[in-house]
Enzyme design. Sequence first.
Site, PDB file in Angstrom:
ATOM      1  CB  SER A  15      75.072 -22.598  41.495  1.00  0.00           C
ATOM      2  OG  SER A  15      75.096 -21.500  42.381  1.00  0.00           O
ATOM      3  CG  ASN A  92      70.032 -23.955  37.900  1.00  0.00           C
ATOM      4  OD1 ASN A  92      69.815 -24.735  36.986  1.00  0.00           O
ATOM      5  ND2 ASN A  92      70.361 -24.391  39.127  1.00  0.00           N
ATOM      6  CE1 TYR A 157      60.492 -28.601  37.463  1.00  0.00           C
ATOM      7  CE2 TYR A 157      59.898 -29.275  35.237  1.00  0.00           C
ATOM      8  CZ  TYR A 157      60.866 -28.941  36.166  1.00  0.00           C
ATOM      9  OH  TYR A 157      62.190 -28.934  35.807  1.00  0.00           O
ATOM     10  CB  ILE A 190      69.446 -32.936  32.800  1.00  0.00           C
ATOM     11  CG1 ILE A 190      68.951 -32.065  31.631  1.00  0.00           C
ATOM     12  CG2 ILE A 190      70.938 -32.763  33.046  1.00  0.00           C
ATOM     13  CD1 ILE A 190      69.564 -32.330  30.287  1.00  0.00           C
TER      14      ILE A 190
HETATM   15  P1  NAP Z   1      68.846 -30.232  41.651  1.00  0.00           P
HETATM   16  O1  NAP Z   1      69.963 -31.155  41.369  1.00  0.00           O
HETATM   17  O2  NAP Z   1      67.737 -30.679  42.542  1.00  0.00           O
HETATM   18  O3  NAP Z   1      69.463 -28.848  42.180  1.00  0.00           O
HETATM   19  C1  NAP Z   1      68.620 -27.783  42.533  1.00  0.00           C
HETATM   20  C2  NAP Z   1      69.440 -26.634  43.058  1.00  0.00           C
HETATM   21  O4  NAP Z   1      68.551 -25.567  43.446  1.00  0.00           O
HETATM   22  C3  NAP Z   1      70.248 -26.980  44.305  1.00  0.00           C
HETATM   23  O5  NAP Z   1      71.460 -26.281  44.303  1.00  0.00           O
HETATM   24  C4  NAP Z   1      69.340 -26.505  45.431  1.00  0.00           C
HETATM   25  O6  NAP Z   1      70.109 -26.286  46.613  1.00  0.00           O
HETATM   26  C5  NAP Z   1      68.778 -25.216  44.820  1.00  0.00           C
HETATM   27  N1  NAP Z   1      67.513 -24.766  45.403  1.00  0.00           N
HETATM   28  C6  NAP Z   1      66.383 -25.480  45.639  1.00  0.00           C
HETATM   29  N2  NAP Z   1      65.446 -24.697  46.209  1.00  0.00           N
HETATM   30  C7  NAP Z   1      65.978 -23.459  46.320  1.00  0.00           C
HETATM   31  C8  NAP Z   1      65.507 -22.218  46.837  1.00  0.00           C
HETATM   32  N3  NAP Z   1      64.281 -22.100  47.368  1.00  0.00           N
HETATM   33  N4  NAP Z   1      66.328 -21.147  46.791  1.00  0.00           N
HETATM   34  C9  NAP Z   1      67.592 -21.242  46.279  1.00  0.00           C
HETATM   35  N5  NAP Z   1      68.089 -22.388  45.786  1.00  0.00           N
HETATM   36  C10 NAP Z   1      67.295 -23.483  45.807  1.00  0.00           C
HETATM   37  O7  NAP Z   1      68.095 -29.800  40.302  1.00  0.00           O
HETATM   38  P2  NAP Z   1      68.598 -29.803  38.782  1.00  0.00           P
HETATM   39  O8  NAP Z   1      68.115 -31.049  38.155  1.00  0.00           O
HETATM   40  O9  NAP Z   1      70.026 -29.446  38.703  1.00  0.00           O
HETATM   41  O10 NAP Z   1      67.698 -28.631  38.187  1.00  0.00           O
HETATM   42  C11 NAP Z   1      68.169 -27.312  38.038  1.00  0.00           C
HETATM   43  C12 NAP Z   1      67.161 -26.524  37.202  1.00  0.00           C
HETATM   44  O11 NAP Z   1      66.987 -27.168  35.950  1.00  0.00           O
HETATM   45  C13 NAP Z   1      65.764 -26.458  37.838  1.00  0.00           C
HETATM   46  O12 NAP Z   1      65.180 -25.216  37.556  1.00  0.00           O
HETATM   47  C14 NAP Z   1      65.010 -27.553  37.113  1.00  0.00           C
HETATM   48  O13 NAP Z   1      63.634 -27.336  37.121  1.00  0.00           O
HETATM   49  C15 NAP Z   1      65.604 -27.421  35.728  1.00  0.00           C
HETATM   50  N6  NAP Z   1      65.463 -28.604  34.899  1.00  0.00           N
HETATM   51  C16 NAP Z   1      65.981 -29.798  35.309  1.00  0.00           C
HETATM   52  C17 NAP Z   1      65.819 -30.914  34.479  1.00  0.00           C
HETATM   53  C18 NAP Z   1      66.368 -32.245  34.847  1.00  0.00           C
HETATM   54  O14 NAP Z   1      66.057 -33.216  34.122  1.00  0.00           O
HETATM   55  N7  NAP Z   1      67.169 -32.384  35.884  1.00  0.00           N
HETATM   56  C19 NAP Z   1      65.122 -30.796  33.276  1.00  0.00           C
HETATM   57  C20 NAP Z   1      64.606 -29.564  32.918  1.00  0.00           C
HETATM   58  C21 NAP Z   1      64.781 -28.472  33.725  1.00  0.00           C
HETATM   59  P3  NAP Z   1      69.438 -26.344  48.090  1.00  0.00           P
HETATM   60  O15 NAP Z   1      68.569 -27.567  48.089  1.00  0.00           O
HETATM   61  O16 NAP Z   1      70.561 -26.381  49.036  1.00  0.00           O
HETATM   62  O17 NAP Z   1      68.663 -25.087  48.214  1.00  0.00           O
END
Ligand code: NAP
Length: 249
Positions: A15, A92, A157, A190
């Site tokens: 988060s 998340n 994924y 997103i």
């Molecule tokens: P993001 O901007 O890349 O953020 C990912 C978050 O997860 C960051 O806070 C990151 O922080 C943390 N993270 C990554 N690896 C981690 C680990 N091993 N342990 C704990 N925290 C971890 O991604 P987002 O787009 O917001 O996506 C969030 C969720 O929504 C994901 O599950 C993604 O698959 C899903 N989602 C996203 C989309 C989209 O279009 N963006 C669509 C469908 C689903 P650190 O790097 O500091 O760890």
Amino acid sequence: MDLNLKGKTALITGSSRGIGKKIAEALAKEGANIVITATNIEKASSVAEELKKEYNIETLALKHDVKSSESCKEVVDKTVEKFKSIDILVNNAGIARDMLVIQMDDNNWNEVISTNLSGAFYTSREAARYMLKARRGKIINISSVIGKMGNAGQTNYAAAKAGIIGITKAMAKEFAARKICVNAIAPGFIQTDMTGVLPEDTVKNIMNITPIKRLGNAEDVANLAVFLASDLSDYITGEVIAVDGGMSM
Ligand code: NAP
């Protein structure tokens, strides 16, 4: 309509930015106390500080690697140690390592499965130990349209996100008698760091297959997360709800 989130404890994994941060912010706005986690503790701490000041709530920032079951246990235990309960868990944290199947080595497969799927299982298992005793709880898993539809270049994924749908339904059945609701959100595309790297052509193609002709934003997902975390959704469990502008209908 009372969301009844004031004073509840919400742990949102991953988060420090993107969708997770927006969900944390939306729950904080409703008065929930918030636990921010990420592998980067500096970023997590700065978000926790920001929310505490802005919404006058209690927050906690924890270093978390969802790939490790020990780290997931520690995060849940520390949450309960500080707040005496865990009412809401949002799984998340997630990553993408997109490539064609024949280029996908074991490491790229395993990293995505352990972060996006095992992480949600480990954290839910630890949170459930407390929620089952408390006889209440809300678990919200962030899946993806890709888990429902598949996508070339995203086999790792898609497998993880389809797995999330499976664990959502299985846990929903297992925990229902104790008033723990488990639901999944399946976002479309997103605008976050994760999708910021996509080439312009890909974004155009996504818009073309999205009936509501725009990319989603993190608030679109956070709005549903607040509803699923609240008392208003007490009779909803085992559902997978798309937030995708109609893409997967
Ligand atoms: P993001 O901007 O890349 O953020 C990912 C978050 O997860 C960051 O806070 C990151 O922080 C943390 N993270 C990554 N690896 C981690 C680990 N091993 N342990 C704990 N925290 C971890 O991604 P987002 O787009 O917001 O996506 C969030 C969720 O929504 C994901 O599950 C993604 O698959 C899903 N989602 C996203 C989309 C989209 O279009 N963006 C669509 C469908 C689903 P650190 O790097 O500091 O760890």
